[in-house]
Design a protein around this motif. Structure first.
Motif, PDB file in Angstrom:
ATOM      1  N   GLU A  33      -0.931   5.659  -8.938  1.00 16.02           N
ATOM      2  CA  GLU A  33      -2.301   5.802  -8.312  1.00 16.02           C
ATOM      3  C   GLU A  33      -3.362   5.122  -9.402  1.00 16.02           C
ATOM      4  O   GLU A  33      -3.167   5.243 -10.392  1.00 16.02           O
ATOM      5  N   HIS A  34      -4.029   4.045  -8.627  1.00 15.32           N
ATOM      6  CA  HIS A  34      -5.138   3.391  -9.467  1.00 15.32           C
ATOM      7  C   HIS A  34      -4.314   2.230 -10.433  1.00 15.32           C
ATOM      8  O   HIS A  34      -5.034   2.041 -11.578  1.00 15.32           O
ATOM      9  N   ASP A  36      -2.702  -0.301  -9.087  1.00 12.78           N
ATOM     10  CA  ASP A  36      -2.292  -1.482  -8.394  1.00 12.78           C
ATOM     11  C   ASP A  36      -3.183  -2.592  -8.859  1.00 12.78           C
ATOM     12  O   ASP A  36      -2.967  -3.814  -9.246  1.00 12.78           O
ATOM     13  N   GLY A 168      -7.277  -2.613  -4.633  1.00 19.13           N
ATOM     14  CA  GLY A 168      -6.139  -3.517  -5.061  1.00 19.13           C
ATOM     15  C   GLY A 168      -5.368  -3.990  -3.646  1.00 19.13           C
ATOM     16  O   GLY A 168      -5.742  -3.816  -2.569  1.00 19.13           O
ATOM     17  N   ASP A 171      -2.696  -0.735  -0.063  1.00 19.80           N
ATOM     18  CA  ASP A 171      -2.476  -0.333   1.159  1.00 19.80           C
ATOM     19  C   ASP A 171      -2.034  -1.380   2.321  1.00 19.80           C
ATOM     20  O   ASP A 171      -1.527  -0.988   3.098  1.00 19.80           O
ATOM     21  N   TYR A 223     -14.926   3.938  -7.491  1.00 20.03           N
ATOM     22  CA  TYR A 223     -13.896   3.301  -7.541  1.00 20.03           C
ATOM     23  C   TYR A 223     -14.220   1.857  -8.266  1.00 20.03           C
ATOM     24  O   TYR A 223     -13.284   1.494  -9.056  1.00 20.03           O
TER      25      TYR A 223
HETATM   26  C1  GLA Z   1      -7.371   2.890  -2.647  1.00 17.15           C
HETATM   27  C2  GLA Z   1      -7.221   1.430  -2.833  1.00 17.15           C
HETATM   28  C3  GLA Z   1      -5.845   1.014  -3.394  1.00 17.15           C
HETATM   29  C4  GLA Z   1      -5.574   1.884  -4.687  1.00 17.15           C
HETATM   30  C5  GLA Z   1      -5.764   3.168  -4.416  1.00 17.15           C
HETATM   31  C6  GLA Z   1      -5.674   3.949  -5.674  1.00 17.15           C
HETATM   32  O1  GLA Z   1      -6.452   3.402  -1.624  1.00 17.15           O
HETATM   33  O2  GLA Z   1      -7.398   0.891  -1.582  1.00 17.15           O
HETATM   34  O3  GLA Z   1      -5.873  -0.433  -3.531  1.00 17.15           O
HETATM   35  O4  GLA Z   1      -6.239   1.154  -5.719  1.00 17.15           O
HETATM   36  O5  GLA Z   1      -7.135   3.434  -3.984  1.00 17.15           O
HETATM   37  O6  GLA Z   1      -4.380   3.922  -6.028  1.00 17.15           O
END
Ligand code: GLA
Length: 386
Positions: A33-34, A36, A168, A171, A223
């Motif tokens: 998580e966080h 990418d 990032g 998704d 974010y």
């Molecule tokens: C959101 C963003 C992704 C990623 C996540 C955290 O979903 O769209 O790109 O950074 O947060 O992992």
């Protein structure tokens, strides 16, 4: 779903021809998580909930949209695409059309009906599914020659530049490239990926996804702040590690240097460095059928997101703690960007009903909120349904 959308399309846009129907899934991130946007590793799986779109060219210069979920229409001219401040859902499609234009394509007018069944604001990437479905629909309707990775990047840029979240690539990548019964081990720098079988069911477990019911309010500004903090940490670390360009390049052996950064940046960077490692060891454990270790990595990931990256919230922490208190649960963590949305837990299948009953009851008693529990199948990525 396909027939229903085609029927709705004919009812709304009677003068258009037969529509094409495309589908793109949401995703749940298992680990990473966080990481990418730090060029690191992620491990999401596409889920069997997503966005379907029926669309046809309409021989005009306008895009007409109808959302079945909201029962509302929207329309915009292709000559001058600007964000709508009233119909936020349509911005994802506006953004995708504009990205195609920026890439040198000339999309024509279209009529589009949209239907989704991904819970929104839950961190399950309903917006990425919308962008990816739109990108696939546009390409198919116009017969544009564009490869999947370029489509993924256009969908991501629509989110970054048009919707304004510096997200990032995870998704959109998961929504496009997902695979049935597999999760995606993605290197966000090279974009190389491996499909890893999800062996939960054969070991008698399920990944329960628990929606906290807290919508991710703070997420956009926080974010973007986190992203900036990670860049600041890299800038300071280059004094000792001149070759690094992203936190991905910092290893656990470098942690003493990380810990010597100003406290806030040290915490942010420590999360990313250790989280990349957890993705690697979690996947290794999963491949070896060692769900106990995989579960432990999930829980460690949560503690790091909670204490170092500080993107959790009391409700997500409570759900994780309640989950870990249930018999047989091997691990739990928040998933997605944070500040609300969902947690996941690795739960024995035969105890799922009891898990759901106890966790939702205790959660409601402590917060007055209703949590929902889902068990998704790992699904195929975006595709044409007709
Ligand atoms: C959101 C963003 C992704 C990623 C996540 C955290 O979903 O769209 O790109 O950074 O947060 O992992």
């Amino acid at each position: 779903m396909k027939n229903k959308l085609q029927r709705e399309f004919r009812a709304k846009f009677a003068s258009s021809g037969e529509p094409l129907v495309v589908w793109a899934p949401g995703r749940v991130n298992l680990l990473g998580e966080h990481t990418d946007y730090n060029d690191g590793f992620v491990f999401p799986m596409a889920i069997d909930a997503g966005i379907a779109m029926a669309g046809a060219l309409n021989k005009s210069d306008r895009v007409n949209l109808y959302s079945l979920n909201y029962d509302v229409q929207d329309s915009f001219a292709l000559q001058d695409i600007v964000p709508s401040d009233k119909k936020n859902w349509s911005n994802y499609i506006r953004g995708v059309c504009r990205e195609f234009q920026s890439a040198g394509f000339e999309p024509q007018g279209m009529d589009i009906v949209i239907y989704g069944n991904v819970p929104q604001g839950a961190g399950l990437s309903s917006s990425a599914a919308l962008e990816v479905a739109a990108a696939v629909l546009l390409t198919t309707l116009h017969d544009f020659a564009v490869d999947s990775v370029s489509l993924i990047k256009m969908a991501q840029r629509a989110e970054n530049d048009f919707v304004g979240v510096a997200s990032g690539i995870m998704d959109q990548f998961a929504s496009m490239m997902g695979h049935k019964d597999h999760a995606l081990f993605l290197d966000c720098r090279s974009l190389d990926y491996d499909l890893v079988p999800t062996p939960f069911e054969q070991h008698g477990y399920a990944v329960a996804v628990i929606n906290s019911g807290v919508r991710r309010g703070l997420v956009d500004s926080a974010y973007n702040d986190r992203r900036q903090e990670c860049m600041d940490a890299v800038r300071l670390l280059t004094k000792d590690l001149p070759k690094i360009t992203a936190l991905r390049d910092v290893t656990v052996e470098d942690l003493p240097l990380v810990n010597a950064l100003p406290q806030l940046l040290a915490k942010r960077a420590r999360h990313v460095v250790t989280e990349n490692n957890r993705v690697l060891s979690g996947i290794e454990a999963l491949r070896a059928g060692d769900l106990v270790t995989f579960g432990q990595e999930l829980t460690k990931s949560h503690r790091s997101l909670q204490n170092d990256f500080e993107v959790s919230c009391p409700e997500l922490d409570l759900l994780v703690d309640l989950s870990l208190g249930q018999p047989g649960v091997l691990g739990a963590r928040m998933t997605g960007a944070g500040f609300g949305g969902c947690t996941i837990a690795l739960v024995p299948r035969e105890r799922l009903a009891e898990f759901e009953q106890r966790v939702t009851a205790d959660y409601a008693a402590k917060t007055n909120l209703t949590a929902e529990v889902y068990v998704f199948g790992a699904s195929h990525g975006a595709m044409l349904l007709s």
